[in-house]
Scaffold this motif. Structure first.
Motif, PDB file in Angstrom:
ATOM      1  N   GLU A 205       0.842  -1.207   0.000  1.00 25.59           N
ATOM      2  CA  GLU A 205       0.000   0.000   0.000  1.00 25.59           C
ATOM      3  C   GLU A 205       0.871   1.248   0.000  1.00 25.59           C
ATOM      4  OE1 GLU A 205      -1.458  -1.201   3.986  1.00 25.59           O
ATOM      5  OE2 GLU A 205      -0.955   0.850   4.563  1.00 25.59           O
ATOM      6  N   GLY A 206       0.303   2.359  -0.513  1.00 27.09           N
ATOM      7  CA  GLY A 206       1.062   3.614  -0.551  1.00 27.09           C
ATOM      8  C   GLY A 206       2.262   3.473  -1.464  1.00 27.09           C
ATOM      9  N   HIS A 229      12.060   0.364  -0.288  1.00 27.56           N
ATOM     10  CA  HIS A 229      11.891   0.351  -1.748  1.00 27.56           C
ATOM     11  C   HIS A 229      10.487   0.830  -2.105  1.00 27.56           C
ATOM     12  CE1 HIS A 229      15.267  -2.755  -2.719  1.00 27.56           C
ATOM     13  NE2 HIS A 229      15.718  -1.536  -2.548  1.00 27.56           N
ATOM     14  N   ALA A 230      10.419   1.733  -3.064  1.00 22.77           N
ATOM     15  CA  ALA A 230       9.114   2.163  -3.571  1.00 22.77           C
ATOM     16  C   ALA A 230       8.626   1.147  -4.598  1.00 22.77           C
ATOM     17  CB  ALA A 230       9.238   3.540  -4.203  1.00 22.77           C
ATOM     18  N   ALA A 244      16.107  13.843  -2.451  1.00 19.32           N
ATOM     19  CA  ALA A 244      15.889  14.180  -1.035  1.00 19.32           C
ATOM     20  C   ALA A 244      14.394  14.161  -0.708  1.00 19.32           C
ATOM     21  CB  ALA A 244      16.489  15.547  -0.733  1.00 19.32           C
ATOM     22  N   GLN A 245      13.583  14.655  -1.662  1.00 18.19           N
ATOM     23  CA  GLN A 245      12.124  14.655  -1.441  1.00 18.19           C
ATOM     24  C   GLN A 245      11.578  13.229  -1.421  1.00 18.19           C
ATOM     25  OE1 GLN A 245      10.347  17.025  -4.476  1.00 18.19           O
ATOM     26  NE2 GLN A 245      10.442  18.885  -3.226  1.00 18.19           N
ATOM     27  N   VAL A 246      12.076  12.412  -2.349  1.00 15.81           N
ATOM     28  CA  VAL A 246      11.640  11.014  -2.404  1.00 15.81           C
ATOM     29  C   VAL A 246      11.957  10.331  -1.076  1.00 15.81           C
ATOM     30  CG1 VAL A 246      12.142   8.771  -3.472  1.00 15.81           C
ATOM     31  CG2 VAL A 246      11.823  10.792  -4.909  1.00 15.81           C
ATOM     32  N   ALA A 247      13.160  10.568  -0.566  1.00 18.09           N
ATOM     33  CA  ALA A 247      13.566   9.939   0.701  1.00 18.09           C
ATOM     34  C   ALA A 247      12.603  10.338   1.818  1.00 18.09           C
ATOM     35  CB  ALA A 247      15.002  10.341   1.042  1.00 18.09           C
ATOM     36  N   GLN A 248      12.200  11.620   1.837  1.00 14.19           N
ATOM     37  CA  GLN A 248      11.269  12.095   2.878  1.00 14.19           C
ATOM     38  C   GLN A 248       9.918  11.392   2.763  1.00 14.19           C
ATOM     39  OE1 GLN A 248      11.810  13.915   5.404  1.00 14.19           O
ATOM     40  NE2 GLN A 248      13.786  14.853   4.957  1.00 14.19           N
ATOM     41  N   ALA A 253       6.163   7.361   4.907  1.00 15.51           N
ATOM     42  CA  ALA A 253       5.325   6.170   4.716  1.00 15.51           C
ATOM     43  C   ALA A 253       5.725   5.079   5.711  1.00 15.51           C
ATOM     44  CB  ALA A 253       5.455   5.661   3.285  1.00 15.51           C
ATOM     45  N   LEU A 254       7.019   4.952   5.976  1.00 14.79           N
ATOM     46  CA  LEU A 254       7.470   3.960   6.963  1.00 14.79           C
ATOM     47  C   LEU A 254       6.959   4.335   8.355  1.00 14.79           C
ATOM     48  CD1 LEU A 254       9.258   1.447   7.628  1.00 14.79           C
ATOM     49  CD2 LEU A 254      11.077   3.062   8.186  1.00 14.79           C
TER      50      LEU A 254
END
Ligand code: FAD
Length: 321
Positions: A205-206, A229-230, A244-248, A253-254
């Protein structure tokens, strides 16, 4: 410039290229391996820092065929890989997903490094062009160097192989038809253990598809370190986003699974543009006029497929010699 010579040039120092090269060398062929990067292992990658490490590509491998089971037993005995007995869960409510899982030690990339022992490997050389030359092939690299080889192995992802196969249109068409999906991988360090009752989870999910506590794997540094992992769909939608935004986003989500916020000590993201094949070939490998093509995508999506593809291509090249 005079071209250097080798019997077989293997392009790609991932599992497919190294297992192919190893088998060819064991049969007495003179092999040189080339890779565009500094390290070994390709997508079996490990990022190291002061007191921590992350396997940010392949997470673990399984063995489902007798050939790979036998190879794995030998590698385990040599100390190049070990079973990972982390608690891996999936579903809602979460349930354990039992499976025999293995990892390279002390990091995922160490396995290919060990397998390459004794093979000549030329690092930081990207193959730019492949042309027929007499009875063999001429290779042009990005430092301007030229090599001449009797046979060539391209053990690289299909999007990178296809442009190099202009002299072999049938192979080029097959490679170009395989679609590789991207994957964003976030790497998170924490000063204290995250309040999660598992070591890894398949998340459906997400944005997330998988999360794993890297320090639960054998022979890793003890510092709390997570790889997130996305999913392929989310990664494709956000492929050009700022790392950096992706990491945030992945960290947030975690946190949703932790019943609280996560305060990472360090957070970064890596984009795998060619992570896993959406529509792998069934062939195992491609071979024409002394040029072989191997890689996980010639058979499936996994480390075992890369191994089988590389070793089966080696057998075919030896038979064709
Ligand atoms: C995020 C992610 C998660 C994964 N999870 C798992 C998992 O849990 N279990 C599993 O079994 N598998 C997993 N995989 C897949 C696994 O990593 C691959 O199946 C396997 O590592 C592929 O090996 P390969 O040798 O075919 O290719 P690669 O490992 O991609 O090796 C290709 C090499 O070629 C080099 N190269 C490319 N182009 C050139 C050029 N022009 N000149 C010179 N060198 C070049 C690259 O630098 C690279 O080192 C995952 C992959 C990713 C990315």
């Amino acid at each position: 410039m005079t071209a250097k010579r080798c019997d077989i040039a293997v392009i790609g120092a991932g599992m497919a290229g190294i297992s192919c090269a190893r088998q060819l060398a064991a049969a007495g062929r003179e092999v040189v391996v080339f890779d565009k990067s500094k390290g070994m292992g390709g997508r079996m990658a490990t990022r190291r820092g002061d007191g921590f490490s992350f396997d940010h590509g392949a997470q673990y491998f399984t063995a489902r065929t007798p050939e790979f089971v036998a190879a794995l037993a030998h590698w385990q005995q040599a100390g190049w890989c070990a079973p990972w007995s982390g608690r891996v869960v999936a579903g809602q409510p979460r349930e354990l997903v039992p499976e025999a899982r293995f990892v390279g030690t002390p990091g995922m990339s160490a396995l290919c490094r060990a397998l390459a022992g004794g093979l000549p490997v030329q690092h930081q050389l990207r193959l730019l062009a492949l042309q027929r030359n007499g009875s063999g092939w001429q290779l042009a690299f990005d430092d301007g160097s030229q090599w001449q080889a009797q046979q060539v192995v391209l053990a690289i992802p299909p999007a990178q192989a296809a442009p190099l196969l202009a002299a072999l249109p049938a192979l080029q068409t097959r490679a170009a038809a395989v679609e590789m999906q991207p994957c964003w991988a976030a790497m998170l360090l924490s000063d204290s253990p995250l309040p999660l009752a598992f070591d890894a989870a398949f998340i459906g999910e997400g944005p997330l598809s998988w999360v794993a506590r890297n320090n639960s794997k054998p022979a890793r540094p003890a510092m709390e370190s997570w790889v997130l992992h996305a999913s392929p769909a989310w990664s494709a939608q956000h492929v050009d986003d700022d790392p950096a935004q992706v990491a945030q986003v992945l960290c947030a989500a975690l946190a949703g699974h932790c019943a609280g916020s996560v305060s990472p000590r360090q957070l970064s993201a890596h984009r795998w543009l060619y992570a896993q094949a959406a529509n792998p070939l069934p062939d195992g490998f491609l071979l024409q006029d002394g040029v072989g093509v191997a890689g996980d995508w010639c058979l499936g999506q996994r480390v075992e497929d890369a191994y089988l593809s590389g070793t089966r291509l080696a057998d075919a090249l030896l038979a064709a010699h």
